[in-house]
Design an enzyme around this catalytic site. Sequence first.
Site, PDB file in Angstrom:
ATOM      1  N   ASP A   5     -10.765   5.810  -6.159  1.00 58.48           N
ATOM      2  CA  ASP A   5     -10.053   6.927  -5.512  1.00 58.48           C
ATOM      3  C   ASP A   5     -10.002   8.082  -6.524  1.00 58.48           C
ATOM      4  O   ASP A   5      -8.953   8.479  -6.985  1.00 58.48           O
ATOM      5  CB  ASP A   5      -8.646   6.504  -5.036  1.00 58.48           C
ATOM      6  CG  ASP A   5      -7.754   5.992  -6.143  1.00 58.48           C
ATOM      7  OD1 ASP A   5      -8.265   5.473  -7.165  1.00 58.48           O
ATOM      8  OD2 ASP A   5      -6.520   6.137  -6.019  1.00 58.48           O
TER       9      ASP A   5
ATOM     10  N   ASP B 206     -10.255   7.228 -12.706  1.00 61.19           N
ATOM     11  CA  ASP B 206     -11.411   6.702 -11.949  1.00 61.19           C
ATOM     12  C   ASP B 206     -12.682   7.383 -12.454  1.00 61.19           C
ATOM     13  O   ASP B 206     -13.731   6.736 -12.561  1.00 61.19           O
ATOM     14  CB  ASP B 206     -11.274   7.027 -10.465  1.00 61.19           C
ATOM     15  CG  ASP B 206     -10.015   6.485  -9.857  1.00 61.19           C
ATOM     16  OD1 ASP B 206     -10.073   5.465  -9.174  1.00 61.19           O
ATOM     17  OD2 ASP B 206      -8.951   7.092 -10.096  1.00 61.19           O
TER      18      ASP B 206
ATOM     19  N   VAL C 178     -10.776   0.034  -8.222  1.00 60.87           N
ATOM     20  CA  VAL C 178      -9.770   0.608  -9.127  1.00 60.87           C
ATOM     21  C   VAL C 178      -8.921   1.641  -8.372  1.00 60.87           C
ATOM     22  O   VAL C 178      -8.398   2.584  -8.948  1.00 60.87           O
ATOM     23  CB  VAL C 178     -10.426   1.209 -10.398  1.00 60.87           C
ATOM     24  CG1 VAL C 178     -11.063   0.125 -11.236  1.00 60.87           C
ATOM     25  CG2 VAL C 178     -11.461   2.279 -10.042  1.00 60.87           C
TER      26      VAL C 178
ATOM     27  N   HIS D  86      -6.172   3.761 -17.142  1.00 60.97           N
ATOM     28  CA  HIS D  86      -6.140   2.466 -16.448  1.00 60.97           C
ATOM     29  C   HIS D  86      -7.509   1.926 -16.005  1.00 60.97           C
ATOM     30  O   HIS D  86      -7.901   0.818 -16.359  1.00 60.97           O
ATOM     31  CB  HIS D  86      -5.287   2.583 -15.179  1.00 60.97           C
ATOM     32  CG  HIS D  86      -3.971   3.236 -15.365  1.00 60.97           C
ATOM     33  ND1 HIS D  86      -2.903   2.607 -15.940  1.00 60.97           N
ATOM     34  CD2 HIS D  86      -3.528   4.478 -15.034  1.00 60.97           C
ATOM     35  CE1 HIS D  86      -1.863   3.417 -15.950  1.00 60.97           C
ATOM     36  NE2 HIS D  86      -2.206   4.558 -15.414  1.00 60.97           N
ATOM     37  N   ASP D  87      -8.189   2.736 -15.166  1.00 56.89           N
ATOM     38  CA  ASP D  87      -9.344   2.196 -14.436  1.00 56.89           C
ATOM     39  C   ASP D  87     -10.510   1.810 -15.347  1.00 56.89           C
ATOM     40  O   ASP D  87     -11.242   0.853 -15.068  1.00 56.89           O
ATOM     41  CB  ASP D  87      -9.814   3.220 -13.401  1.00 56.89           C
ATOM     42  CG  ASP D  87      -8.748   3.479 -12.334  1.00 56.89           C
ATOM     43  OD1 ASP D  87      -7.786   2.690 -12.262  1.00 56.89           O
ATOM     44  OD2 ASP D  87      -8.894   4.453 -11.590  1.00 56.89           O
TER      45      ASP D  87
HETATM   46  C1  BDR Z   1      -3.696   3.540 -10.800  1.00 54.06           C
HETATM   47  O1  BDR Z   1      -3.210   4.521  -9.876  1.00 54.06           O
HETATM   48  C2  BDR Z   1      -4.024   5.639  -9.887  1.00 54.06           C
HETATM   49  O2  BDR Z   1      -3.277   6.795  -9.945  1.00 54.06           O
HETATM   50  C3  BDR Z   1      -4.952   5.502 -11.062  1.00 54.06           C
HETATM   51  O3  BDR Z   1      -6.219   6.062 -10.764  1.00 54.06           O
HETATM   52  C4  BDR Z   1      -5.030   4.036 -11.291  1.00 54.06           C
HETATM   53  O4  BDR Z   1      -6.068   3.440 -10.541  1.00 54.06           O
HETATM   54  C5  BDR Z   1      -2.654   3.339 -11.865  1.00 54.06           C
HETATM   55  O5  BDR Z   1      -1.452   2.941 -11.307  1.00 54.06           O
HETATM   56 CA    CA Z   2      -7.731   4.778  -9.407  1.00 50.85          CA
END
Ligand code: BDR
Ligand code: CA
Length: 338
Positions: A11, A16, A140, A259-260
């Site tokens: 997304d 991402d 992700v 994160h991703d």
């Molecule tokens: C996740 O939420 C999204 O905002 C980020 O892309 C990540 O995948 C983190 O909580």
């Molecule tokens: Ca994401």
Amino acid sequence: MEKIKIIMDVDTGSDDAIALVMAMLEEKFDCLGICAVNGNVEVKLTTDNSLRVVECCDKQGVVPVFKGCDLPIASTLMPWTAQSLRPFPTREGTREGKTVVHGDHLPLPEPTIKEEKDSAVVWLINTLLESDGDIILVPVGPLTNVAVAMRADPRIIPKIKRIVYMGGGDRVNNTSAASEFNVWADPEALEIVLQSGVDFTMVPLDATHEAYMNLADAAEIREIGTKPAKLVADLIESRIRGYSVNDKDSADNALAPIHDALAVCSIIHPECLVDVVDVICHCDISRGFAYGETIIDWRHRVKFDEPANIHFAKHADRNVFTAWVKEVLKKDKERRGL
Ligand code: BDR
Ligand code: CA
């Protein structure tokens, strides 16, 4: 060298975008395609942003992009969930305001390429059915595309080698007191996938917040000088600015989780995930305060009635992660003779 086949489901979204850069530039991967889904922004924008990243990495004609589901499976059907507790996700054109962490558009030129004709769900089903069972799915974002594909054609389930998912949280959450964003954006989708029996690694906030990047990392990456490295550096810096608004650790230490990209890293370097435990996990879909909570059974029992259904990463090793990101970007530069 046999490459590892992956499909990204995203997304896009700033982290991402970094995950996509890594998925396309790591030479050990064969990134078969990118499925976009509603999440950080509307699916029209997550698709457009993914196309921008493909061109930034010069992968047009190599890595196709597919537009996927524009709303979660069920969570926005109830008026109270749509309006009060759930400002996201929204259908195209109805999103109010902007988040600071993910703008509508990535800082890249408008794409000159287009998404493919098939929807992400149709392509996922066909690609998995035709495969030898050797494809790893890397979602992700919200799990809508994957769950809808599983429901539409369950024959894909045994064809999925494994799922490596960024989402969920045990000690750490970010969207409600109980829920992480990707789960919260489509709790029913996660529960469908958790009940599918597919080998499932959860890379939760507990791990990703330990695998942060800081301004020094961004500066080192910027030095590499290529287009993808510049993008990654820009996004790390903008994420630090965005996170610093609400997060004391980010504000005090100028850092942000990516994160991703950690989920992608874990396929090549499993040791970037630390304390990975096999546990039973279900997602709360009862539409109360805990809606979207990833409930992990931590009871110390000799024997449970059901087997563990996920590998859950309690922690992460930020050094492994950051070194890998830099190495992939440097090797890409060398490969292109720059
Ligand atoms: C996740 O939420 C999204 O905002 C980020 O892309 C990540 O995948 C983190 O909580
Ligand atoms: Ca994401």
